[in-house]
Design a protein around this motif. Structure first.
Motif, PDB file in Angstrom:
ATOM      1  N   SER A 296      -1.002  30.345  18.224  1.00  0.00           N
ATOM      2  CA  SER A 296      -1.334  30.689  16.846  1.00  0.00           C
ATOM      3  C   SER A 296      -0.191  31.527  16.300  1.00  0.00           C
ATOM      4  CB  SER A 296      -2.655  31.459  16.787  1.00  0.00           C
ATOM      5  OG  SER A 296      -3.029  31.741  15.454  1.00  0.00           O
ATOM      6  N   PHE A 297       0.125  31.353  15.018  1.00  0.00           N
ATOM      7  CA  PHE A 297       1.314  31.985  14.451  1.00  0.00           C
ATOM      8  C   PHE A 297       0.960  32.815  13.222  1.00  0.00           C
ATOM      9  CE2 PHE A 297       2.501  27.989  16.478  1.00  0.00           C
ATOM     10  CZ  PHE A 297       3.488  28.400  17.348  1.00  0.00           C
ATOM     11  N   GLY A 298       1.755  33.843  13.000  1.00  0.00           N
ATOM     12  CA  GLY A 298       1.603  34.694  11.824  1.00  0.00           C
ATOM     13  C   GLY A 298       2.956  35.265  11.443  1.00  0.00           C
ATOM     14  N   PRO A 299       3.118  35.731  10.206  1.00  0.00           N
ATOM     15  CA  PRO A 299       4.385  36.341   9.801  1.00  0.00           C
ATOM     16  C   PRO A 299       4.648  37.621  10.585  1.00  0.00           C
ATOM     17  CG  PRO A 299       2.692  36.675   8.123  1.00  0.00           C
ATOM     18  CD  PRO A 299       2.110  35.735   9.131  1.00  0.00           C
ATOM     19  N   ALA A 300       5.912  38.034  10.636  1.00  0.00           N
ATOM     20  CA  ALA A 300       6.281  39.238  11.378  1.00  0.00           C
ATOM     21  C   ALA A 300       5.477  40.437  10.884  1.00  0.00           C
ATOM     22  CB  ALA A 300       7.778  39.506  11.223  1.00  0.00           C
ATOM     23  N   GLY A 301       4.964  41.215  11.832  1.00  0.00           N
ATOM     24  CA  GLY A 301       4.205  42.403  11.479  1.00  0.00           C
ATOM     25  C   GLY A 301       2.725  42.162  11.261  1.00  0.00           C
ATOM     26  N   ARG A 302       2.295  40.913  11.279  1.00  0.00           N
ATOM     27  CA  ARG A 302       0.878  40.604  11.077  1.00  0.00           C
ATOM     28  C   ARG A 302       0.378  39.722  12.217  1.00  0.00           C
ATOM     29  NH1 ARG A 302      -0.660  38.642   5.181  1.00  0.00           N
ATOM     30  NH2 ARG A 302      -2.710  39.024   6.119  1.00  0.00           N
TER      31      ARG A 302
END
Length: 450
Positions: A296-302
């Motif tokens: 699963s992926f998310g933007p940096a910092g989140r």
């Protein structure tokens, strides 16, 4: 609240936190004081009103079967501190979160989730028809253009490796990291992020301590093998060709029929490259005996949106990706509420773990690690400062990966063992063994080590 007979543990709730600050803030909201109208339902929903700095309390609701979260606070973290605090209260205090009927604001959110789920199901049934609207010729032209750019990048990278060997490995230390970063940037331009990542790893090896020339030669050989695989892609069997495409950076499709099973959530951990946060979730199928990796992926910092609490078993469909030796799968659909894991997956010796990794390398020579369960092993310190997991019968041992030596999970494992045999789940690879979860005879349940 019954929730199919299981409430999460504090450790399972805290494993969902996006960072340490959220864990601390959630802990401060884990008592009944800030909460009012807290309740839950047997279907796995928890809600409550949390007093904040404003005049109106924050409306917080969690569907633990997802899990999914909703809070009226302005936080961009996922889950927010209020959702974590509510879950911690629910996990620890049955008197403060009693079963009841959801208030109107919570019911509206639940109804919206139900409708979106139905729409997604309907969209899935129409998938084949929707696909006909796309222009297959245009898609093929785009794919051909990208393949051409990757071929040019791989050819250039082969020349870079040839120059390295011709000039001697010592030249890599003299040239510094800048030249490798420039080469990696050119691989990004060639739309081959997988090659770019491996080039950056090469650039970091000369400064990695004693023995770096051997490691540089090994990684250079693997990178050369990947380049050769891409440049000779048409001569490879399809499963291996798909693996090569994936390794250079092309997406691997989730294909084939979904696999429905009771999945044991054994590990979950995040990593970041400065641009993207990647969450890795290791699953084991109780019925099929199949190991699965869900990303699963998310933007940096989140934190990424998908989160599955370690230590629970979930009945669900997953859709496998294609490719030789491929473990990756997409989380497709969950059925019902999770239940506790009753015990570890079947395990074996350290020798069996090495054999399993070696077998997996036949299908994917670039595989860093393979999930295995070790039975009856003892964590033992080494004279040089490292650690190993030794079979209780003294037959063989596995070194603990250097990346795991500085993490608290290793010391938690040593304390759990106390010199006695334990069962350990983790990743076995050429860098050693990375422990992710453990079980001890005298302690109930799974102990996460991430």
């Amino acid at each position: 609240m019954n929730q199919a007979g299981v409430r999460w543990t504090t450790e399972q709730v805290l494993a969902l936190a996006p960072d340490d600050a959220s864990r601390k803030a959630g802990n401060r909201l884990s008592t009944a004081g800030p909460w009012s109208d807290a309740g839950g339902s047997g279907s796995g929903v928890v809600w409550g009103l949390c007093k904040g700095s404003g005049s109106k309390p924050y409306q917080t609701i969690v569907d633990v079967t997802g899990p999914a979260y909703k809070c009226s606070c302005p936080s961009r973290k996922f889950p927010c501190k209020h959702a974590l605090g509510l879950l911690l209260l629910w996990a620890a205090d049955e008197q403060s979160v009693v079963e009841g009927e959801a208030p109107g604001w919570a019911g509206e959110w639940l109804e919206g989730r139900r409708k979106r789920s139905e729409e997604k199901t309907e969209a899935g049934t129409d998938r084949s028809g929707a696909g006909k609207q796309a222009d297959p010729e245009a898609a093929k032209r785009r794919a051909d253009r990208r393949a051409g750019r990757i071929t040019a990048g791989a050819t250039e990278l082969e020349q870079r490796l040839t120059d390295l060997l011709r000039g001697g490995l010592a030249s890599a230390e003299q040239s510094g990291y800048g030249l490798w970063e420039e080469t990696a940037a050119r691989m990004v331009d060639a739309q081959a992020p997988g090659l770019a990542g491996r080039v950056r790893e090469l650039g970091a090896i000369p400064g990695s301590g004693p023995g770096w020339p051997v490691r540089l030669l090994e990684e250079s050989a693997l990178l050369h093998l990947l380049n050769a695989g891409w440049l000779g892609l048409d001569r490879l069997p399809e499963p291996l060709a798909t693996t090569v495409r994936t390794r250079v950076g092309l997406p691997s499709p989730a294909d084939g029929p979904p696999v429905r099973d009771h999945w044991l959530v054994l590990a979950q951990y995040d990593s970041s490259d400065g641009h993207l946060t990647t969450r890795r979730i290791r699953l084991y199928g109780r019925d099929s005996g199949r190991s699965v990796l869900v990303l699963s992926f998310g933007p940096a910092g989140r934190a990424p949106q998908l989160a599955l609490p370690v230590g629970l078993m979930v009945e669900a469909d997953v859709t496998p990706h294609t490719g030789g030796g491929q473990l990756r799968a997409d989380w497709t659909e969950q059925f019902g509420a999770p239940s506790p894991i009753l015990g570890p997956p079947p395990g074996g010796s350290t020798t069996a773990a090495i054999e399993a990794y070696g077998t997996a390398l036949r299908s994917d020579p670039w595989l860093d690690a393979w999930p295995v369960t070790l039975s009856d092993v003892i964590p033992v310190p080494e004279p040089g400062g490292g650690w190993q997991l030794a079979d209780a019968d003294g037959e063989s041992a596995l070194p603990v990966a250097s990346a795991a030596l500085s993490r608290p999970g290793l010391w938690k494992l040593a304390a759990l063992s106390g010199g006695a045999p334990v069962t350990v789940f983790g990743e076995c690879g050429h860098r050693g063994f990375h422990p992710l979860a453990a079980w001890a005879e005298d302690i109930p349940g799974i102990v996460p080590l991430t």
